[in-house]
Scaffold this motif. Structure first.
Motif, short mmCIF file in Angstrom:
data_model
loop_
_atom_site.label_atom_id
_atom_site.label_comp_id
_atom_site.label_asym_id
_atom_site.label_seq_id
_atom_site.Cartn_x
_atom_site.Cartn_y
_atom_site.Cartn_z
N LEU A 255 0.96 -1.10 0.28
CA LEU A 255 0.06 -0.31 0.03
C LEU A 255 0.72 1.21 -0.18
CD1 LEU A 255 -2.88 0.42 0.30
CD2 LEU A 255 -2.79 0.77 2.44
N ASP A 256 1.98 0.94 0.63
CA ASP A 256 2.70 2.99 1.04
C ASP A 256 3.31 2.77 -0.54
OD1 ASP A 256 1.81 2.64 3.38
OD2 ASP A 256 4.52 1.70 4.20
N SER A 257 3.85 1.71 -1.16
CA SER A 257 4.50 1.82 -2.39
C SER A 257 3.31 2.56 -3.08
CB SER A 257 4.64 0.29 -2.91
OG SER A 257 6.29 -0.37 -2.40
N GLU A 258 2.45 1.49 -3.29
CA GLU A 258 0.92 2.19 -3.99
C GLU A 258 0.75 4.10 -4.16
OE1 GLU A 258 -1.47 2.92 -7.18
OE2 GLU A 258 -0.50 0.61 -6.58
N TYR A 259 1.20 4.42 -2.92
CA TYR A 259 0.65 5.93 -2.43
C TYR A 259 1.82 7.16 -3.34
CZ TYR A 259 0.96 9.41 0.37
OH TYR A 259 1.18 11.20 1.02
N GLU A 260 2.85 6.12 -3.02
CA GLU A 260 4.08 6.92 -3.40
C GLU A 260 4.06 7.33 -4.95
OE1 GLU A 260 7.90 4.72 -2.22
OE2 GLU A 260 7.42 5.19 -0.12
N ALA A 261 3.17 5.81 -5.45
CA ALA A 261 3.25 6.50 -6.90
C ALA A 261 2.21 6.93 -7.18
CB ALA A 261 3.11 4.46 -7.85
N VAL A 262 1.21 7.38 -6.75
CA VAL A 262 -0.09 7.99 -7.02
C VAL A 262 0.38 9.98 -6.24
CG1 VAL A 262 -2.18 9.29 -5.93
CG2 VAL A 262 -2.12 6.41 -6.29
N ILE A 263 1.09 9.82 -5.65
CA ILE A 263 1.53 11.33 -5.26
C ILE A 263 2.22 11.40 -6.35
CG2 ILE A 263 3.63 13.14 -3.65
CD1 ILE A 263 0.87 12.00 -2.64
N ARG A 264 3.37 10.79 -6.99
CA ARG A 264 4.29 10.99 -7.75
C ARG A 264 3.56 11.37 -9.13
NH1 ARG A 264 7.65 6.38 -6.31
NH2 ARG A 264 6.56 5.71 -7.80
N GLN A 265 2.88 10.53 -9.30
CA GLN A 265 1.69 11.18 -10.03
C GLN A 265 0.92 12.89 -10.32
OE1 GLN A 265 -1.43 8.75 -10.86
NE2 GLN A 265 -1.46 8.85 -13.48
N LEU A 266 0.19 13.19 -8.95
CA LEU A 266 -0.08 13.87 -8.63
C LEU A 266 0.86 14.77 -8.95
CD1 LEU A 266 -2.57 12.55 -6.08
CD2 LEU A 266 -3.23 13.71 -7.87
N MET A 267 2.08 15.43 -8.35
CA MET A 267 2.81 16.36 -8.55
C MET A 267 2.98 16.33 -10.12
SD MET A 267 5.55 14.70 -5.87
CE MET A 267 6.96 16.58 -6.10
N THR A 268 3.12 15.36 -10.96
CA THR A 268 3.10 15.88 -12.36
C THR A 268 2.13 16.32 -13.53
OG1 THR A 268 4.78 13.69 -12.60
CG2 THR A 268 3.63 14.29 -15.09
#
Length: 237
Positions: free
Chosen positions: A161-174
């Motif tokens: 879940l933590d890994s998925e969260y980090e991926a979402v944050i990267r996408q939102l920052m883009t």
């Protein structure tokens, strides 16, 4: 499920009633989280409002279960495993109520979000939320059976879940860098992502309460290896 044999059959009935009430509360919280995800994905305002209305039910359940636990402590003066069960229940309902708060927050984001192309920001939360719902469902199943092996397996799912969260944050920052006008709304979605990630931490807590009840060991702040070692020990009486 029998937690123990008591001279008083009424004591057994009271413990079972409380446990059943916790599972009912957990089922409602799981439904809230699922509805909140759907409300964000489909921009379903009525479903979002349903989640917000159900928050009052979850809060009422927490208070009722807490009161029942207080009464049973005062009346029965439980010791050893019975006391551990009641402590585990009191802590579990606190985490469930806070997961319900996460769903309510997501529902508010669905209501306040622009119903236009910016839906893509909310949609990015769906994989994260699905993982959180699956984790909650599994921990409630482990709680229903007081299954320490299942609880340990769920505990380890938080890394995914933590890994998925980090991926979402990267996408939102883009998205933020693409168009600065979207920053206020994206920050809201980021807050929701962080709240969903915290659902995994709440589920981990419930796993630890299950292990505490069955094994009599406080496994908070232990690594996976230490947790596995505890599972190999005989339960305390």
């Amino acid at each position: 499920m029998q937690f123990g044999r008591h001279i008083s059959g009424q004591f057994n009935a009271e413990l079972e009633a409380i446990r059943t009430h916790v599972l009912t509360m957990g089922g409602l919280v799981e439904q809230q989280l699922s509805y909140a995800m759907q409300a964000l994905h489909k921009q379903d305002l009525e479903l979002a409002r349903q989640v917000i209305r159900d928050d009052h039910k979850v809060n009422a359940m927490e208070v009722a279960i807490d009161d029942a636990c207080t009464r049973i402590i005062a009346k029965r003066q439980p010791t050893a495993k019975d006391l551990r069960l009641i402590i585990a229940i009191i802590k579990t309902i606190t985490d469930l109520e806070r997961i319900g708060d996460v769903a309510t927050r997501m529902a508010h984001v669905a209501i306040e979000s622009p119903a236009s192309k910016e839906r893509r920001f909310q949609v990015s939360l769906e994989p994260l939320c699905r993982q959180a719902i699956a984790m909650l469902h599994q921990v409630l199943d482990a709680f229903a059976r007081m299954d320490v092996e299942a609880a340990a397996q769920v505990h380890k799912l938080d890394d995914r879940l933590d890994s998925e969260y980090e991926a979402v944050i990267r996408q939102l920052m883009t998205y933020m860098m693409e168009d600065t006008k979207n920053i206020p709304h994206i920050l809201q979605v980021m807050w929701s992502a962080r709240a969903i990630e915290r659902v995994g931490d709440r589920c981990q807590n419930i796993c630890e309460y299950i292990i505490y009840f069955v094994k009599g060991k406080d496994v908070r702040h232990l690594g996976d290896q230490s947790l596995d070692d505890v599972l190999k020990t005989d339960p305390d009486t």
